[in-house]
Design an enzyme around this catalytic site. Structure first.
Site, short mmCIF file in Angstrom:
data_model
loop_
_atom_site.label_atom_id
_atom_site.label_comp_id
_atom_site.label_asym_id
_atom_site.label_seq_id
_atom_site.Cartn_x
_atom_site.Cartn_y
_atom_site.Cartn_z
N CYS A 160 0.84 -1.21 0.00
CA CYS A 160 0.00 0.00 0.00
C CYS A 160 0.86 1.25 0.00
O CYS A 160 1.40 1.65 1.05
CB CYS A 160 -0.92 -0.02 1.21
SG CYS A 160 -1.94 1.45 1.35
N CYS A 210 -0.47 4.10 2.19
CA CYS A 210 -0.28 3.90 3.63
C CYS A 210 1.18 4.11 4.02
O CYS A 210 1.47 4.70 5.07
CB CYS A 210 -0.67 2.49 4.06
SG CYS A 210 -2.16 1.87 3.29
N ASP A 211 2.12 3.62 3.22
CA ASP A 211 3.51 3.51 3.68
C ASP A 211 4.51 4.36 2.90
O ASP A 211 5.67 4.46 3.31
CB ASP A 211 3.95 2.04 3.60
CG ASP A 211 3.08 1.15 4.48
OD1 ASP A 211 2.65 1.64 5.54
OD2 ASP A 211 2.83 -0.01 4.11
#
Ligand code: NAP
Length: 320
Positions: free
Chosen positions: A140, A143-144
């Site tokens: 992701c 997200c990261d």
């Protein structure tokens, strides 16, 4: 029937399982047709939209963030009385036309169920992937990606996700190397052109990642060139894996409505082979997995739910 003891039982007209774009649209259409509709979701509403940075191919918005679009859709989906509940559905049973939807503590029953459970990213299945997951290995970018400011990254895959997310990651990383097993990409042309023109994106063609190396974080990937068989280590600080999708269809695995890979088979009206059971969005066996196609599926299934319940009423009048 299994596991009904000690469960709270809730009866409704339509149960939608999953609150991604397909599920939310199905809930909107079913509730607007005056059907009592419950939408069950185990996570944050929005599905994959929540993990999508920018959306530029959904009509009505030139550019919108995935989470913002998810919020708009969520508000619309509840606008005609559909109820959103938290729940992790374990399985569905069908007896005499009635659908029984089990969560750990509740049993929902309805004549109509619309499965909108989506899919998840496939793992690469190589040494080091599991161990370094969350420590440099990610599925992701939204997200990261932030954790890799001024670092170097490898992205694995050649589809829309790899190419789009790879380009997205260049706003954080100094360099993104896309490793693809063939010498041409599967991704849409517009995404390819954007990646080819991005000075921070490089490609390693005809190659696979065979191992992810590192102790407390990712240090390198072992790459094999499939044409020359050359094997070498390539230094990197992180690996983002986008090698396809796996359907989230375990909850219907005993119903005989999936293909060999687990995608739910429907006709153009989103009907499975079980009357009153529909599937929409990414979990469905289909050609094009997009927000727009999921929304189309959802509207169709919501409408079909109405037709199906009307036909049940007509049958009951006829019989009685
Ligand atoms: P995908 O289209 O299935 O592509 C997976 C990629 O991974 C392919 O390039 C495939 O290579 C490669 N691959 C598969 N197994 C591999 C392995 N074991 N090792 C190395 N490479 C492997 O998956 P996706 O990119 O996640 O996209 C999923 C769906 O979402 C698609 O329908 C896509 O169109 C849609 N999507 C759309 C957008 C958008 O419209 N902006 C964005 C993201 C996703 P081959 O090409 O050689 O098979």
């Amino acid at each position: 029937m299994t596991e009904t003891i000690n469960k709270e039982q809730i009866e409704t007209d339509v149960i939608v399982i999953g609150a991604g774009p397909g599920g939310m649209t199905a809930a909107l259409y079913a509730s607007r047709a005056n059907l009592k509709t419950i939408m069950i979701e185990k996570g944050v509403p929005g599905g994959e939209l929540v993990n999508t940075a920018d959306v530029e191919n959904y009509p009505g918005f030139k550019l919108i963030s995935g989470p913002d679009l998810a919020t708009h859709m969520y508000e619309s989906s509840l606008g005609f009385g559909a109820e959103h509940v938290y729940g992790d559905v374990t399985h569905i049973e069908v007896h005499d036309g009635v659908k029984y939807v089990h969560t750990s503590d509740k049993l929902y029953t309805a004549p109509v169920v619309i499965v909108a459970t989506g899919s998840h990213h496939r793992k690469l299945g190589v040494a080091g992937e599991e161990k370094l997951s969350g420590q440099g290995v990610s599925y992701c970018a939204v997200c990261d990606g932030f954790f890799f400011r001024n670092r170097e990254l490898v992205v694995v895959g050649g589809g829309d996700s790899a190419v789009e997310e790879g380009a997205y990651l260049t706003q954080f990383a100094d360099k993104v190397t896309i490793v693809h097993r063939r010498d041409e990409l599967r991704a849409q042309k517009v995404l390819q052109d954007r990646a080819f023109n991005n000075p921070k994106v490089e490609f390693i063609w005809d190659s696979v990642v065979e191992e992810i190396k590192g102790e407390a974080g990712v240090e390198a990937v072992q790459i094999r060139n499939l044409k020359t068989n050359e094997v070498y280590d390539y230094s990197t600080n992180g690996v983002f894996i986008y090698v396809g999708l796996i359907p989230n269809s375990d909850i219907v695995k005993d119903l005989g409505i999936t293909d060999d890979e687990g995608w739910i088979i429907t006709n153009d009206a989103m009907e499975t082979s079980i009357p009153g059971l529909y599937a929409v969005g990414d979990v469905r066996q289909k050609f094009l997995r997009q927000i727009a196609t999921a929304v189309g599926d959802g509207s169709h299934a919501g409408h079909m739910a109405y037709q199906y319940i009307e036909s049940l009423k007509a049958q009951a009048i006829h019989a009685g």
